[in-house]
Design a protein around this motif. Structure first.
Motif, PDB file in Angstrom:
ATOM      1  N   GLY A  41       0.811  -1.201   0.000  1.00  0.00           N
ATOM      2  CA  GLY A  41       0.000   0.000   0.000  1.00  0.00           C
ATOM      3  C   GLY A  41       0.850   1.258   0.000  1.00  0.00           C
TER       4      GLY A  41
ATOM      5  N   GLY B   8       5.690   7.232   8.524  1.00  0.00           N
ATOM      6  CA  GLY B   8       4.666   6.423   9.171  1.00  0.00           C
ATOM      7  C   GLY B   8       4.967   6.068  10.613  1.00  0.00           C
TER       8      GLY B   8
ATOM      9  N   ASN C 275       3.910   9.697  -3.428  1.00  0.00           N
ATOM     10  CA  ASN C 275       3.396   8.399  -2.974  1.00  0.00           C
ATOM     11  C   ASN C 275       4.498   7.677  -2.214  1.00  0.00           C
ATOM     12  OD1 ASN C 275       0.791   8.593  -4.149  1.00  0.00           O
ATOM     13  ND2 ASN C 275       1.635   8.059  -6.143  1.00  0.00           N
TER      14      ASN C 275
ATOM     15  N   ARG D 261       0.871   5.666   0.785  1.00  0.00           N
ATOM     16  CA  ARG D 261       0.237   6.831   1.376  1.00  0.00           C
ATOM     17  C   ARG D 261       0.554   8.047   0.524  1.00  0.00           C
ATOM     18  NH1 ARG D 261       2.808   8.159   5.662  1.00  0.00           N
ATOM     19  NH2 ARG D 261       4.453   6.605   5.463  1.00  0.00           N
TER      20      ARG D 261
ATOM     21  N   GLU E 224       3.723   2.155   2.494  1.00  0.00           N
ATOM     22  CA  GLU E 224       3.359   2.033   3.906  1.00  0.00           C
ATOM     23  C   GLU E 224       4.581   1.697   4.756  1.00  0.00           C
ATOM     24  OE1 GLU E 224       0.670   2.672   5.445  1.00  0.00           O
ATOM     25  OE2 GLU E 224      -0.753   2.965   3.805  1.00  0.00           O
ATOM     26  N   LYS E 225       5.450   0.845   4.208  1.00  0.00           N
ATOM     27  CA  LYS E 225       6.727   0.577   4.854  1.00  0.00           C
ATOM     28  C   LYS E 225       7.828   0.952   3.876  1.00  0.00           C
ATOM     29  CE  LYS E 225       9.733  -2.937   6.864  1.00  0.00           C
ATOM     30  NZ  LYS E 225       9.969  -4.374   7.125  1.00  0.00           N
TER      31      LYS E 225
END
Length: 275
Positions: free
Chosen positions: A2, A126, A16, A4, A19-20
Motif C-alpha cells: 500500500g 509512518g 506516494n 500513502r 506504507e513501509k
C-alpha cells in the motif's frame, strides 16, 4: 504494497510513499540522525559525506555532498523516499523531486523548528508514535535546561571563515532559551560575518567557538586566533566545542540533547571555578 499520498508544501508536489519504506535517502545530517532515533537506521540507503550523527551513519553509502548529488549512485540505491532541506539544497531538492518521491523540510530557525522536523519525519515515514515520543522527550529536555544560565554570549563557527548568528538562527534561539543573551541576537539575519570590534565593545561573559568540521584545531590554536584579534583582555570564558564534527552547526535532535546540555554544563563549571 500500500501507499500513502503525502503533500509536500515546500516542493508543491504530492508524493506516494510506501506504507513501509525500505530504501530512504537522506540529504540532511539532521534528518539522518532523526531517522536513526526513530529506529529506521537499517532502512537508510544513502546519505551525504557529512552525515556523522550517529557514527553508524559513516558506514552508509554516500550519494551526495552539501549541494551536489551523484545521480548514478542515487539510481543504484533506487530510493523509495528522499529527504532534503531548503536553503542551499532547495534547487537540488526540486531537481531530485522530479525523479524520486522527495519530501523537503525547511531549515530550522528555532529550537521548536527542530522538534517540528522530528514530527514531520515521523509523519512521512509512518512512525507517528515514535516521533511523538521523541518530540516529547526533546520538549522535556528544553524545559529542564531553560533559564539555567545568565550573561552575554558570542558564538562563532568556522565555516571556511568566521561566522556568527543573528535573530533568524536556531543557535540564537537555543542559547537564549538557556538564559544567555547572544550579542548579535537582534540582527535580522540567520548568520553573518562578525564585527570583531563589536565583540570587544559588548565584552561577553562567554565565547563559544566551533572549529571547522573535520579539522584538528586544538584549544591552543583557538586561543591564538582569538588573541590575534586583540581579545586577550576580554573577560569571557572560552568554550570550544568537542570533537572534529559539527556540533552547534548540526541542527538535528543532538543540538538539544547534546549541544545545549554541553553549553549549560560548561558554563556552570566555569561559574564555579570563578567563585
Amino acid at each position: 504494497m500500500g501507499f500513502r499520498r503525502i503533500y509536500c508544501e515546500v516542493s508543491g508536489r504530492e508524493i506516494n510513499v510506501p506504507e513501509k519504506v525500505d530504501r530512504i535517502v537522506s540529504l540532511s545530517p539532521a534528518i539522518t540522525e532523526t531517522l536513526y532515533l526513530l529506529g529506521l537506521g537499517d532502512r537508510i540507503a544513502g546519505v551525504t559525506a557529512y552525515d556523522v550523527h550517529p557514527p553508524e551513519a559513516l558506514n552508509k553509502t554516500i550519494v551526495a555532498g552539501y549541494n551536489k548529488v551523484s545521480l548514478k549512485k542515487l539510481k543504484e540505491v533506487d530510493p523509495q523516499l528522499v529527504f532534503a532541506t531548503t536553503g542551499y539544497q532547495r534547487d537540488l531538492a526540486l531537481k531530485i523531486s522530479e525523479l524520486y518521491p522527495t519530501y523537503v523540510i525547511e531549515l530550522p530557525v528555532s529550537v521548536a523548528s527542530i522538534i517540528d522536523m522530528v514530527v514531520k519525519v515521523g509523519d512521512v515515514t509512518g512512525e507517528f508514535e515514535k516521533a511523538r515520543i521523541l518530540s516529547k522527550s526533546l520538549l522535556q529536555k528544553v524545559s529542564e535546561l531553560s533559564n539555567s544560565l545568565n550573561g552575554k554570549v558570542y558564538v562563532e563557527i568556522d565555516l571556511g571563515g568566521p561566522v556568527t548568528f543573528g535573530a533568524l538562527s536556531y543557535i540564537t534561539d537555543g542559547v537564549e532559551l538557556l538564559g544567555l543573551k547572544n550579542i548579535f541576537g537582534e540582527d535580522f539575519v540567520e548568520w553573518e560575518v562578525p564585527n570583531f570590534k563589536r565583540v570587544v565593545e559588548e565584552d561577553p561573559d562567554f565565547i563559544i567557538y566551533e572549529p571547522k568540521m573535520f579539522s584538528k584545531t586544538s584549544r591552543e590554536d583557538v586561543i591564538k586566533i582569538l588573541h590575534s584579534r586583540g581579545w586577550n583582555k576580554l573577560r569571557a570564558e572560552v568554550m570550544i566545542t568537542p570533537g572534529p564534527y559539527d556540533f552547534l552547526a548540526h541542527h538535528g535532535p543532538g543540538f538539544i540533547n547534546e549541544a545545549m546540555l554541553w553549553i549549560v554544563k560548561n558554563a556552570l563549571q566555569s561559574e564555579q571555578r570563578n567563585r
